[in-house]
Scaffold this active site. Sequence first.
Site, PDB file in Angstrom:
ATOM      1  N   LYS A 153      -6.785 155.562 -27.059  1.00 15.20           N
ATOM      2  CA  LYS A 153      -6.937 154.935 -28.377  1.00 15.20           C
ATOM      3  C   LYS A 153      -8.141 154.001 -28.312  1.00 15.20           C
ATOM      4  O   LYS A 153      -8.036 152.811 -28.018  1.00 15.20           O
ATOM      5  CB  LYS A 153      -5.674 154.166 -28.750  1.00 15.20           C
ATOM      6  CG  LYS A 153      -5.535 153.923 -30.250  1.00 15.20           C
ATOM      7  CD  LYS A 153      -5.289 155.198 -31.023  1.00 15.20           C
ATOM      8  CE  LYS A 153      -5.069 154.938 -32.499  1.00 15.20           C
ATOM      9  NZ  LYS A 153      -4.889 156.156 -33.277  1.00 15.20           N
ATOM     10  N   SER A 203      -4.835 160.145 -36.334  1.00 15.99           N
ATOM     11  CA  SER A 203      -3.882 159.037 -36.369  1.00 15.99           C
ATOM     12  C   SER A 203      -2.970 159.191 -37.588  1.00 15.99           C
ATOM     13  O   SER A 203      -2.230 160.166 -37.693  1.00 15.99           O
ATOM     14  CB  SER A 203      -4.622 157.704 -36.369  1.00 15.99           C
ATOM     15  OG  SER A 203      -3.753 156.636 -36.059  1.00 15.99           O
TER      16      SER A 203
END
Length: 558
Positions: free
Chosen positions: A192, A385
């Site tokens: 991430k 996401s």
Amino acid sequence: MKEFFKMMFASMSGCLLTLLVFFIIIFGVFFGMLSKSGGVKIKDKSVLVLELNKPIVERSSDNPLSSFDITSMSAESSAGLNTILRTIKYAASDDRVSGILLDLSDIDAGYATTRAIRNQLATFKSSGKFVYAYADTYSQKAYYLATVADKVYLNPEGSVDFKGIYMETMFFKKALEKLEVDIQVVRHGKFKSAVEPYLYEKMSDENRQQIQTFADGIWNQVIKEIAASRKTDTAQLNIAADSLYGVYAHSALSAKLVDKLVYKDELDNELLAKTVETGDIPYISLSDYYKGVKEDMLKAAENRIAVIYAFGEITNGKKEYGIISGRHMSNTIRKAADDETIKAIVLRVNSPGGDALASDMIWREVVMANKKKPVIVSMGDYAASGGYYISCGARRIFAEPTTLTGSIGVFGVIPNLQPLMNNKHGISFDQVKTNEHSDFISTTHPMSGFDQKTLQATIEDIYSTFIKHVADGRKMKVADVDSIGQGRVWCGTDALRLGLVDQMGGINEAIEFAAKAAKIDDYNVVDLPIQKDFFTEMMEDFNAETKTDKLILNELGE
């Protein structure tokens, strides 16, 4: 004195009302100027010109001021991808259109959007009509699109920016240290990478790996398609890119990147011979052609397929063009699911993600709608996401090979501004609180150990829910989703291999699949959410914020 204030406020109300009416009149004049089509006439043997020199969005806006240039007091039409694709498709069967000229320099869109247009042009060519491309200089993306053409022309003094994919990340760690801003990060997912600019001075090994894989995936797909169109091989194209053969027009020609070096007037002569032979070439822009045929593009059909556009950041705030509001998007999907005339739903996703709660609200409506009728997802440039979160509950997922998807992970960023405010500006803070953790999550002091532990626990909970939804939707094991999750992004081809998507294809393929899944042949496509006209939306906002109705009632009476 009481009468004075009464008269003063009455006068102010009158002035506000007058200003309101004045602005309505002015905007009415502007709206008439901007929406006037001028009765476009399409000549025989017309050449449809695609310049594509403005940002390409998923869906055209109905706001007439969105394309209004205040400096020139004129409007420049800017079509959305939906309009571009449908217009090219219609032109293929229009006997008045002889071909398409791609007048290109650069394209302000992602590779997935560009590929969707490229595929539609390939379908147009299959109708037997020509497609030519011309530019003074081609950007790499413009060249990728141009190679679908029958002939690729270049100005004799022009160039082709053909050199491969380059991606760069800016890092702010040292700048934040100088400002004495402490960035506190909690996350789940070693890939991430959105938070890395605040933490590091260069890419982490994990981030470098995923970005390199993504760049390689895009480039391999691009040169594969170019090689097929140009009747060469990818090895030769890589040599051309490494050697920068496109920098000079003559070397671009020698490397067979282009077919011919011509000036614009020489191109006109070639097109003249293919169309009217004498006189002026009947060029017509995409926007003018669309104005002339948009009514004819609608066909009578009882059945409908709803294309619901979810593009932009996902939030739980106000409904805005280019923003996905969790509440409004959920309501749109729910209404489409309950509408008996709508036989299938295509959710067009082009989003980098956003608010987790809003994403979960939309995901829930997708799952519930899919129990009533087929819900198919079509991914654009991004479905990452939260963009993937709202997609994973669909019956089938289509993606372009260059779509950026995945990024199944969660993060939170809490800046601590106390050192900056204290040391740089001499500002301090003091607090009182009623309970032990009333100050949970503040930007004016660092997080305590309890704060960090609690916030990390919420991140872990959201991540667990996320991968559980993906596992359920994709018929996978939670552990397998976690192994390809961790916040890592994938290109569409890798996502297909990993089972995150079902099929390569664009919005047209998704609509066709939805029709088959719904077992219908004749149908209309309806775009949702319904866009209110500019003045209705303006007056609703004004009414909500200033209570205009009460103001007018108090001023004028019944």
